[in-house]
Design a protein around this motif. Structure first.
Motif, PDB file in Angstrom:
ATOM      1  N   VAL A 209       1.280  -1.022   0.115  1.00  0.00           N
ATOM      2  CA  VAL A 209      -0.355   0.009   0.205  1.00  0.00           C
ATOM      3  C   VAL A 209       1.030   1.478   0.215  1.00  0.00           C
ATOM      4  CG1 VAL A 209      -1.393   1.319   0.976  1.00  0.00           C
ATOM      5  CG2 VAL A 209      -1.715  -0.868   1.523  1.00  0.00           C
ATOM      6  N   PRO A 210       1.348   1.209  -1.518  1.00  0.00           N
ATOM      7  CA  PRO A 210       1.741   3.348  -1.663  1.00  0.00           C
ATOM      8  C   PRO A 210       2.427   3.967  -0.298  1.00  0.00           C
ATOM      9  CG  PRO A 210       1.056   2.702  -3.648  1.00  0.00           C
ATOM     10  CD  PRO A 210       0.831   1.448  -2.335  1.00  0.00           C
ATOM     11  N   SER A 211      -0.099   4.158   0.382  1.00  0.00           N
ATOM     12  CA  SER A 211      -0.088   5.515   0.661  1.00  0.00           C
ATOM     13  C   SER A 211      -1.171   5.189   1.471  1.00  0.00           C
ATOM     14  CB  SER A 211       0.019   6.886   0.164  1.00  0.00           C
ATOM     15  OG  SER A 211       0.035   8.066   1.582  1.00  0.00           O
ATOM     16  N   ALA A 212      -1.065   4.725   3.224  1.00  0.00           N
ATOM     17  CA  ALA A 212      -2.470   4.215   3.699  1.00  0.00           C
ATOM     18  C   ALA A 212      -3.889   5.811   3.551  1.00  0.00           C
ATOM     19  CB  ALA A 212      -1.716   4.122   5.397  1.00  0.00           C
ATOM     20  N   VAL A 213      -3.298   7.185   3.227  1.00  0.00           N
ATOM     21  CA  VAL A 213      -3.697   7.333   3.405  1.00  0.00           C
ATOM     22  C   VAL A 213      -5.641   7.803   2.199  1.00  0.00           C
ATOM     23  CG1 VAL A 213      -4.462  10.093   2.964  1.00  0.00           C
ATOM     24  CG2 VAL A 213      -2.065   9.317   4.546  1.00  0.00           C
ATOM     25  N   ASP A 214      -4.754   6.931   1.173  1.00  0.00           N
ATOM     26  CA  ASP A 214      -5.706   6.767   0.082  1.00  0.00           C
ATOM     27  C   ASP A 214      -6.523   5.401   0.852  1.00  0.00           C
ATOM     28  OD1 ASP A 214      -4.412   8.212  -1.873  1.00  0.00           O
ATOM     29  OD2 ASP A 214      -2.582   6.746  -2.584  1.00  0.00           O
ATOM     30  N   LEU A 215      -6.582   5.146   1.627  1.00  0.00           N
ATOM     31  CA  LEU A 215      -7.539   3.995   2.080  1.00  0.00           C
ATOM     32  C   LEU A 215      -8.563   5.024   2.944  1.00  0.00           C
ATOM     33  CD1 LEU A 215      -5.089   0.741   3.269  1.00  0.00           C
ATOM     34  CD2 LEU A 215      -6.623   1.088   1.249  1.00  0.00           C
ATOM     35  N   THR A 216      -8.200   6.305   3.175  1.00  0.00           N
ATOM     36  CA  THR A 216      -9.232   7.032   4.077  1.00  0.00           C
ATOM     37  C   THR A 216      -9.923   8.523   3.698  1.00  0.00           C
ATOM     38  OG1 THR A 216      -7.422   8.432   4.858  1.00  0.00           O
ATOM     39  CG2 THR A 216      -8.077   6.417   6.253  1.00  0.00           C
ATOM     40  N   VAL A 315       5.836 -14.295   2.557  1.00  0.00           N
ATOM     41  CA  VAL A 315       5.327 -13.151   2.965  1.00  0.00           C
ATOM     42  C   VAL A 315       5.059 -11.498   3.682  1.00  0.00           C
ATOM     43  CG1 VAL A 315       2.611 -11.867   3.044  1.00  0.00           C
ATOM     44  CG2 VAL A 315       2.804 -14.686   2.729  1.00  0.00           C
ATOM     45  N   VAL A 316       5.304 -10.153   3.100  1.00  0.00           N
ATOM     46  CA  VAL A 316       5.349  -9.781   3.772  1.00  0.00           C
ATOM     47  C   VAL A 316       4.261  -8.304   2.909  1.00  0.00           C
ATOM     48  CG1 VAL A 316       6.848  -7.989   1.276  1.00  0.00           C
ATOM     49  CG2 VAL A 316       6.548  -7.040   3.641  1.00  0.00           C
ATOM     50  N   LEU A 317       3.259  -7.544   4.452  1.00  0.00           N
ATOM     51  CA  LEU A 317       2.485  -6.643   4.486  1.00  0.00           C
ATOM     52  C   LEU A 317       3.101  -5.340   4.153  1.00  0.00           C
ATOM     53  CD1 LEU A 317      -0.275  -5.659   4.328  1.00  0.00           C
ATOM     54  CD2 LEU A 317      -0.708  -6.153   6.206  1.00  0.00           C
ATOM     55  N   ALA A 318       3.127  -4.411   3.112  1.00  0.00           N
ATOM     56  CA  ALA A 318       4.258  -3.522   3.617  1.00  0.00           C
ATOM     57  C   ALA A 318       3.146  -2.036   3.821  1.00  0.00           C
ATOM     58  CB  ALA A 318       4.833  -3.226   2.632  1.00  0.00           C
ATOM     59  N   VAL A 319       3.104  -1.058   4.003  1.00  0.00           N
ATOM     60  CA  VAL A 319       2.016   0.010   4.569  1.00  0.00           C
ATOM     61  C   VAL A 319       2.584   0.934   4.440  1.00  0.00           C
ATOM     62  CG1 VAL A 319       0.109   0.837   5.115  1.00  0.00           C
ATOM     63  CG2 VAL A 319      -0.161  -1.976   5.284  1.00  0.00           C
ATOM     64  N   ASP A 320       2.604   2.104   3.981  1.00  0.00           N
ATOM     65  CA  ASP A 320       3.454   3.533   3.612  1.00  0.00           C
ATOM     66  C   ASP A 320       2.577   4.481   4.724  1.00  0.00           C
ATOM     67  OD1 ASP A 320       5.229   5.820   4.188  1.00  0.00           O
ATOM     68  OD2 ASP A 320       6.155   5.156   2.060  1.00  0.00           O
ATOM     69  N   ASP A 321       2.557   5.574   5.537  1.00  0.00           N
ATOM     70  CA  ASP A 321       1.763   6.707   6.098  1.00  0.00           C
ATOM     71  C   ASP A 321       0.666   5.395   7.018  1.00  0.00           C
ATOM     72  OD1 ASP A 321       3.050   9.123   4.685  1.00  0.00           O
ATOM     73  OD2 ASP A 321       1.349   8.010   3.107  1.00  0.00           O
ATOM     74  N   HIS A 322       1.288   4.736   7.314  1.00  0.00           N
ATOM     75  CA  HIS A 322       0.871   4.086   8.200  1.00  0.00           C
ATOM     76  C   HIS A 322      -0.105   4.371   9.645  1.00  0.00           C
ATOM     77  CE1 HIS A 322      -0.108   1.005  11.937  1.00  0.00           C
ATOM     78  NE2 HIS A 322      -0.507   0.162  10.482  1.00  0.00           N
ATOM     79  N   ASN A 323       0.257   5.852   9.848  1.00  0.00           N
ATOM     80  CA  ASN A 323      -0.274   6.277  11.124  1.00  0.00           C
ATOM     81  C   ASN A 323      -1.530   6.879  10.560  1.00  0.00           C
ATOM     82  OD1 ASN A 323       1.178   8.004   9.266  1.00  0.00           O
ATOM     83  ND2 ASN A 323       1.401   9.762  10.416  1.00  0.00           N
ATOM     84  N   ALA A 324      -1.773   7.138   8.969  1.00  0.00           N
ATOM     85  CA  ALA A 324      -3.438   7.588   8.463  1.00  0.00           C
ATOM     86  C   ALA A 324      -4.217   6.449   8.890  1.00  0.00           C
ATOM     87  CB  ALA A 324      -3.285   8.027   7.369  1.00  0.00           C
ATOM     88  N   LEU A 325      -4.016   5.513   9.886  1.00  0.00           N
ATOM     89  CA  LEU A 325      -5.152   4.299   9.885  1.00  0.00           C
ATOM     90  C   LEU A 325      -5.644   4.479  11.126  1.00  0.00           C
ATOM     91  CD1 LEU A 325      -3.523   0.883   8.671  1.00  0.00           C
ATOM     92  CD2 LEU A 325      -5.071   2.814   6.835  1.00  0.00           C
ATOM     93  N   TYR A 326      -5.217   5.571  11.842  1.00  0.00           N
ATOM     94  CA  TYR A 326      -5.575   6.262  13.116  1.00  0.00           C
ATOM     95  C   TYR A 326      -6.154   7.964  13.123  1.00  0.00           C
ATOM     96  CZ  TYR A 326      -2.810   2.114  14.798  1.00  0.00           C
ATOM     97  OH  TYR A 326      -1.872   0.820  15.053  1.00  0.00           O
ATOM     98  N   TRP A 327      -6.294   8.129  11.896  1.00  0.00           N
ATOM     99  CA  TRP A 327      -6.540   9.708  12.069  1.00  0.00           C
ATOM    100  C   TRP A 327      -7.750   9.530  11.115  1.00  0.00           C
ATOM    101  CZ3 TRP A 327      -5.203  13.533  14.441  1.00  0.00           C
ATOM    102  CH2 TRP A 327      -5.523  14.589  14.431  1.00  0.00           C
ATOM    103  N   ARG A 328      -8.532  11.113  10.634  1.00  0.00           N
ATOM    104  CA  ARG A 328      -9.395  11.200  10.215  1.00  0.00           C
ATOM    105  C   ARG A 328      -9.250  11.029   8.874  1.00  0.00           C
ATOM    106  NH1 ARG A 328     -10.122  17.029  12.044  1.00  0.00           N
ATOM    107  NH2 ARG A 328     -12.535  16.743  11.079  1.00  0.00           N
ATOM    108  N   THR A 329     -10.978  10.932   8.405  1.00  0.00           N
ATOM    109  CA  THR A 329     -11.876  11.081   7.250  1.00  0.00           C
ATOM    110  C   THR A 329     -11.300  11.547   6.100  1.00  0.00           C
ATOM    111  OG1 THR A 329     -13.117   9.820   7.280  1.00  0.00           O
ATOM    112  CG2 THR A 329     -11.671   7.927   8.107  1.00  0.00           C
ATOM    113  N   ASP A 330     -11.655  11.039   4.279  1.00  0.00           N
ATOM    114  CA  ASP A 330     -12.401  12.275   2.881  1.00  0.00           C
ATOM    115  C   ASP A 330     -13.725  12.661   3.683  1.00  0.00           C
ATOM    116  OD1 ASP A 330     -11.737  14.738   2.548  1.00  0.00           O
ATOM    117  OD2 ASP A 330     -11.719  13.730   0.711  1.00  0.00           O
TER     118      ASP A 330
END
Length: 370
Positions: A209-216, A315-330
Motif C-alpha cells: 500500500v503506497p500510502s494508507a492515506v488513500d484508504l481513507t 509474505v510481506v505486508l508493506a503499508v506506507d503512511d501507516h499513521n493515517a489508519l488512526y487519523w481522520r477520513t475524507d
C-alpha cells in the motif's frame, strides 16, 4: 525462506532516534548529489572530447568521498570523454538486480525495476478514476520515489546500509513487524518501496500500500446495515496490484480457509465455475463496479489467506503512511436537522476511520494476525 509473514509500516514521528534520522538525511543528500553527477556524466557522452566536466559535477563528486575515492574527477581535455563517463558510471552503478544485492553493494546505485512495483507510480492509480486534465491529476503511489526519479532523470536508487539491514531483518524471520519512524524526507517511503521490490525479486508475495492515506479518502463508499462502510476503489486498488504482480503465484495457491470458500459462493454476482485459488478470490473482488462489500470482503479475506499461506511462502505486508489508519477520513454523510421553532438545516458528518471496514480490518491484520 519459508514461514515468513512480515509487516512493514512507515509513519512519521518526531520522537524518532535522532542519530538514525541524521544518517538517513545524510544518505539522502548524498543520493541527490551522486545522481546529479551521474546525469551530468551521461550528458557528457554527446559532448566533444575537448570538453571538461562542469564545476557542478566536480563539486557533487567531491562531496561524495564516502563512496567515490577522494581524488580529482575532472576530465582533462586530452582524454576521451566516453572513457571518463564509463569509468564514472562503473564506479557508481552496479549491474546487479535488487534480488542480488548484499553488503558489498552498500553505497552503490542499481537500476530499480519499475515493473516489479507498478503501484508506486501515479499512472497506475488513474485507471480507477475519470480522466482529468494533466495539472489536476490525483497524486498517488510512492511520491518520494516519483520525486527522486523526476529530479535525477534516472531510475537508479542507492542501496543504503539501512535498506540492507531492513532486508536482513525481514529475511531472518526474527521480528514479525518493522516500524520505520522519522520526519518527512528522511527516506522511509524509499526504504519501503525498495524492500517491496527486493521481496518480489526474491519470490516473496508482497502486498504493498503506497500510502494508507488513500484508504481513507477518494472514490465511492457504501453503507452496510450495521453502520459500517465499504470503500470499493481502495479495495480494488489492492486487489489489482496483487493480480498484476503475483497472478501466477496466486493461481497456484489453493484456498486454505473455509471462510474464503463460503465468501466466493455467497455473492450472486460471482462468475460461474469452481473457485479454489487465491487468484479466484482476487478476480471476484474485481468483477463488480457497484458492490463495495464484495470488493472489500475479498480484499480482507485475501489478507487472511496470505497470513495462512506464510507457513510455506514468504509474505510481506508493506503499508506506507501507516499513521493515517488512526487519523481522520475524507468521507462524510449529510445529516438533516429540524429544530422546533427554527429553520431546518443540514451539515456534513465525518465518517470515522474505525467505521471503514477495509481500514479497521487491515489495521487489525497488521497487529493481530501477524
Amino acid at each position: 525462506m519459508a514461514g515468513i509473514w512480515r509487516a512493514v509500516a512507515a509513519f512519521s514521528s518526531f520522537a524518532a532516534d535522532v542519530q538514525y534520522v541524521a544518517s538517513l538525511q545524510q544518505l539522502a543528500r548524498c543520493s541527490s548529489q551522486l545522481l546529479h553527477t551521474l546525469y551530468l556524466a551521461q550528458q557528457c557522452r554527446s559532448v566533444s572530447s575537448s570538453t571538461v566536466l562542469t564545476a557542478e559535477a566536480n563539486t557533487a563528486a567531491a562531496t561524495s568521498s564516502s563512496i567515490v575515492p577522494n581524488h580529482d574527477l575532472a576530465v582533462q581535455s586530452g582524454l576521451q570523454q566516453q572513457t571518463g563517463s564509463q569509468a564514472l558510471l562503473s564506479t557508481l552503478i552496479t549491474q546487479e538486480t535488487s534480488g542480488q544485492l548484499g553488503p558489498a553493494h552498500i553505497g552503490l546505485y542499481y537500476n530499480f525495476d519499475k515493473s516489479k512495483v507498478p503501484e508506486a507510480f501515479q499512472p497506475y492509480h488513474q485507471a480507477f478514476y475519470s480522466p482529468r486534465p494533466a495539472k489536476l491529476q490525483r497524486r498517488a503511489g510512492c511520491r518520494g520515489l516519483q520525486a527522486e526519479f523526476s529530479s535525477t532523470h534516472s531510475s537508479s536508487l542507492m542501496w543504503r546500509r539501512s535498506t540492507q539491514e531492513l532486508a536482513q531483518v525481514l529475511d531472518s524471520a526474527a521480528v514479525p513487524q518493522v516500524h520505520l519512524k522519522g520526519p518527512a524526507g528522511s527516506g522511509k517511503s524509499i526504504a519501503v518501496v525498495q524492500l517491496v521490490e527486493w521481496a518480489r525479486s526474491n519470490g516473496w508475495l508482497a502486498l504493498y500500500v503506497p500510502s494508507a492515506v488513500d484508504l481513507t479518502r477518494g472514490g465511492f463508499f457504501y453503507k452496510r446495515p450495521d453502520g459500517t462502510y465499504d470503500t470499493i476503489i481502495s479495495a480494488q486498488h489492492i486487489l489489482k496490484s496483487m493480480s498484476d504482480s503475483h497472478d501466477k503465484q496466486l493461481a497456484g495457491m489453493k484456498l486454505q480457509l473455509q471462510e474464503s470458500r463460503d465468501l466466493l459462493g455467497s455473492f450472486a454476482g460471482a462468475a460461474k465455475g469452481r473457485k479454489e485459488t487465491l487468484l479466484d478470490l482476487v478476480n471476484t473482488g474485481l468483477s463488480t463496479d457497484d458492490n463495495g462489500q464484495v470488493a472489500v470482503e475479498c480484499c480482507l479475506q485475501l489478507i487472511h489467506e496470505l497470513s495462512a499461506a506464510s507457513a510455506d511462502t514468504p509474505v510481506v505486508l508493506a503499508v506506507d503512511d501507516h499513521n493515517a489508519l488512526y487519523w481522520r477520513t475524507d468521507y462524510g454523510t449529510a445529516v438533516h436537522k429540524t429544530p422546533r421553532g427554527k429553520p431546518a438545516y443540514q451539515y456534513r458528518k465525518e465518517v470515522k476511520v474505525n467505521k471503514l471496514n477495509l481500514v479497521s480490518d487491515t489495521n487489525g491484520s497488521c497487529h493481530d494476525a501477524l
